[in-house]
Design an enzyme around this catalytic site. Structure first.
Site, PDB file in Angstrom:
ATOM      1  N   CYS A 338       0.829  -1.209   0.000  1.00 36.00           N
ATOM      2  CA  CYS A 338       0.000   0.000   0.000  1.00 36.00           C
ATOM      3  C   CYS A 338       0.863   1.258   0.000  1.00 36.00           C
ATOM      4  CB  CYS A 338      -0.975  -0.025   1.174  1.00 36.00           C
ATOM      5  SG  CYS A 338      -2.368   1.112   0.985  1.00 36.00           S
ATOM      6  N   HIS A 436      -3.623  -5.433   1.073  1.00 40.60           N
ATOM      7  CA  HIS A 436      -3.412  -5.745   2.490  1.00 40.60           C
ATOM      8  C   HIS A 436      -3.854  -7.188   2.755  1.00 40.60           C
ATOM      9  CE1 HIS A 436      -2.353  -1.762   3.895  1.00 40.60           C
ATOM     10  NE2 HIS A 436      -3.402  -1.245   3.289  1.00 40.60           N
TER      11      HIS A 436
END
Length: 497
Positions: A338, A436
Site C-alpha cells: 500500500c 493488504h
C-alpha cells in the site's frame, strides 16, 4: 434483545481486545450466536468488511473487531465498529461512520460537532446487532473512569447505557499499582455504571498467583466487586490494534523467532496496518524487526515497507533520514504494501492532497517503474485475485484474498511484471501491491519466505501445526476466568437469552 457484556479497563492496553476475542471464541464453540461490538475505536489498523446497511459495498472497521468476529465464527460488518477515528497526525483524525470516511476532524471539533452523529450511528448499529445475535461482547476504550470525558465517552459510558450492559473490568498488573488502579476506577466511575460491574480480573500476571490472595480478599471487601480471575502473561498471537505494541521512535524491537532470517520494517511515524507483517513473524526461524530508518537495515535479509496513514509525510521523513540511499544499495528481497508500494515508485503527484505540506510532486525511491497520483477519493474494497508469482514472490500461484484501503491510483511508467491483473508491479528484487492481508495467504507467504531464506543462504525450518490465536485466546479465558460467575458459560447463556 441480546445480553451484552462490556469488557472495560482501568487504562489502555490492559488486555480488553484479547479477553473479548477469547470470550467470543468460547461462546461460539458452545453454540451461542455471539458478536463483537466497539462503538468508537481509534486505530490506523483497519479492515475492509461489508457495510451493514449496504452489504454489497465495503467499509472500514478497526482490526480488533474483525479479529473478534473471526473468533466468534461470524462475518464482520461495519455494525461491529460503527465509529472509527484514524489519526492523521497534528491532532487530526479521519472520521469514519458506518464504514465510510466522512471528514477529517480535530479532537475538539469532533466532540463539538460530530459526536452526536457518531452516538446515533453507534446506537443504531448496536440495535441491529442485538436483534441478530444472542450475546454481544462489547469492548471499551482506554479507561472507563476518565472523569473529563464521562459525558461523551461513547465506547464505555454510552455503550453501557444504551446496551443495558453488564461491565467486566480488567486491570493490568504489569503496570504496577493494580489494586489502587482498580479501587480508583470504581470510585470514579459514574454511579449507574458502578452498579453494573459484575466482576473484575487481573491481567498480564507473571509468577505465583497465590501471592495476590491477600490483596484480592481486601479489594473484594473494600469494593464488593469479585475478582473473577488472574490471567497470566500469555500473548495468544492475535493481531495488534495500535502502535502501542510497536517500539517507540528511535528504538528497535524484534517479533517472532529471528534465529535464521530477519525481515526489516522501518518504524514509520504514521504506520498503519502493520498487522500485515504478523503472519511472517509467526513462522519458525523468522524475525520481524521494527526499527529506526537509520539502522533497521543492518543485518537484514529482506525489507518490507508497510502501510501508512500519510504516505507523503512518511516518505519525506524517510528521505531525510537517508533511508532511500541505504535501501537502493540493499540487495535482498524488498516488498512494499500500500503506502510502502507508493514509496517504492518514481514519484507521487498531487501530493498536497495527502501530505501536510504544499508539495505538488514528491520523488519516491525509484525502485519500481510506477507513479502514483493522489486524489481525495478513497478506495475501500475486499478483493480476491489470482496471483502470478513474480520477483520476490516467484512461485506463488493461485487465488489470494485481502482488502484495499487507500487514496491514489498507481500506474506503470515502464516495463515491469504484474503480480495481479492490472494491479501491482514487480522486478526481480522488488514487489509492490495495494493488497493488504497478502501474507495471510499461505501461497504468498511461503513463496516470499522461500526467497528470503534462499537469499540468506539458510535452511528453512519445518513448520509445526499449533493452535490458532483464536483457540489460544478462548483457552486463556476458559482456563483462568470464573465464567459461571461472570455469566458467560454456555449454561447460563442458555437461561438468559
Amino acid at each position: 434483545m441480546a445480553r451484552t457484556l462490556l469488557i472495560a479497563g482501568t487504562a489502555s492496553h490492559v488486555g480488553k481486545s484479547t479477553v473479548a476475542a477469547g470470550l467470543c471464541r468460547h461462546l461460539a464453540d458452545r453454540g451461542v450466536a455471539v458478536a463483537p461490538f466497539k462503538a468508537q475505536n481509534m486505530s490506523n489498523n483497519a479492515r475492509a468488511v461489508p457495510r451493514a446497511t449496504e452489504p454489497t459495498e465495503a467499509g472500514e472497521i478497526g482490526v480488533s473487531q474483525y479479529v473478534q468476529a473471526r473468533a466468534a465464527r461470524t462475518e464482520a460488518t461495519t455494525d461491529m465498529n460503527p465509529v472509527l477515528l484514524k489519526p492523521r497526525g497534528d491532532g487530526e483524525s479521519q472520521l469514519i461512520i458506518d464504514g465510510e470516511a466522512v471528514e477529517n476532524v480535530g479532537a475538539g471539533e469532533y466532540y463539538e460537532a460530530g459526536w452526536e452523529r457518531a452516538r446515533e450511528a453507534a446506537r443504531k448499529a448496536y440495535s441491529r446487532l442485538a436483534a441478530e445475535y444472542d450475546v454481544i461482547i462489547a469492548e471499551g476504550a482506554g479507561s472507563i473512569a476518565e472523569i473529563n470525558l464521562a459525558d461523551r465517552d461513547l465506547a464505555n459510558v454510552e455503550t453501557a447505557r444504551f446496551a443495558d450492559a453488564d461491565v467486566f473490568l480488567l486491570v493490568d498488573i504489569e503496570r504496577g499499582g493494580a489494586f489502587a488502579s482498580l479501587y480508583g476506577t470504581l470510585e470514579l466511575m459514574p454511579e449507574d455504571l458502578r452498579d453494573r460491574v459484575v466482576g473484575a480480573a487481573i491481567t498480564k500476571f507473571r509468577g505465583d498467583p497465590s501471592l495476590l490472595e491477600s490483596g484480592i480478599v481486601e479489594i473484594e471487601e473494600r469494593t464488593g466487586v469479585p475478582i473473577l480471575g488472574v490471567l497470566p502473561y500469555d500473548d495468544p498471537g492475535l493481531p495488534q490494534e495500535d502502535s502501542v505494541s510497536l517500539p517507540a521512535a528511535g528504538e528497535t524491537a524484534l517479533y517472532g523467532d529471528s534465529s535464521e532470517v530477519r525481515i526489516a520494517v522501518p518504524r514509520l511515524s504514521r504506520i498503519s496496518n502493520f498487522t500485515d507483517l504478523e503472519p511472517l513473524a509467526r513462522e519458525p526461524g523468522v524475525g520481524v524487526a521494527y526499527g529506526p530508518p537509520e539502522t533497521v537495515l543492518e543485518g537484514a535479509d529482506a525489507v518490507v515497507l508497510p502501510g501508512t496513514k500519510n504516505t507523503v509525510d512518511d516518505l519525506l521523513e524517510l528521505r531525510t533520514s537517508g533511508f532511500g540511499e541505504r535501501l537502493r544499495t540493499f540487495s535482498g528481497p524488498i516488498v512494499g504494501l500500500c503506502g510502502g508500494y507508493q514509496m517504492l515508485g518514481e514519484r507521487i503527484t498531487n501530493a498536497a492532497v495527502e501530505g501536510t505540506g504544499d508539495e505538488a510532486t514528491v520523488e519516491g525511491f525509484g525502485l519500481l517503474p510506477v507513479e502514483t497520483h493522489f486524489s481525495r477519493e478513497k478506495r475501500v474494497e475486499r478483493v480476491e485475485r489470482e496471483i502470478r508469482g513474480v520477483g520476490p514472490l516467484a512461485g506463488a500461484l493461485g487465488r489470494v484474498t485481502g482488502y484495499e484501503i487507500h487514496m491514489g491510483e498507481t500506474a506503470l511508467t515502464g516495463p515491469a511484471d504484474r503480480p495481479f491483473r492490472d494491479e501491482g508491479a514487480a522486478t526481480e528484487q522488488v514487489f509492490g501491491t495495494y493488497l493488504h492481508g497478502l501474507f495471510e495467504n499461505r501461497v504468498a507467504r511461503e513463496a516470499f519466505l522461500d526467497r528470503v531464506f534462499e537469499y540468506a543462504g539458510r535452511m528453512r525450518p519445518e513448520s509445526h501445526a499449533e493452535p490458532s490465536p483464536y483457540e489460544r485466546a478462548g483457552a486463556l479465558v476458559a482456563d483462568h476466568l470464573a465464567l459461571d460467575a461472570l455469566g458467560v458459560s454456555h449454561e447460563n447463556m442458555s437461561e438468559r437469552v
